[in-house]
Design an enzyme around this catalytic site. Sequence first.
Site, PDB file in Angstrom:
ATOM      1  CB  CYS A  31      -0.904  -0.050   1.236  1.00 52.07           C
ATOM      2  SG  CYS A  31      -1.744   1.483   1.635  1.00 52.07           S
ATOM      3  CB  CYS A  34       0.382   1.832   4.080  1.00 53.84           C
ATOM      4  SG  CYS A  34      -1.341   1.299   3.993  1.00 53.84           S
TER       5      CYS A  34
END
Length: 102
Positions: A31, A34
Amino acid sequence: MSTIKITSDNFEQEVLKSDKTVLLDFWAPWCAPCRMVAPVIDEIAGEVTNAKFGKINIDEQPELATAFGIMSIPTLAVMKNGKIVNSMVGVRPKASILKMLS
């Protein structure tokens, strides 16, 4: 304080039984957002002493992601006394994350 890797094995001790506020970062290595928020969380964890900071890899801990109803990542959740008191989804600036803790 540094961040703690939260798993189903240490969740109760580190989060539910914590005498401090706990900020949980639900993330995954694939991600990109993230990876953008991770250094901000690490920086805050080094500055704030009255809270704990835990990271939950949703790929490794799918049962925790399911228990929290995580639909998008990154998701940040603030817990006090074993209950979620604040949460937000997506990349946020440091000031927004600090405000979640107050």
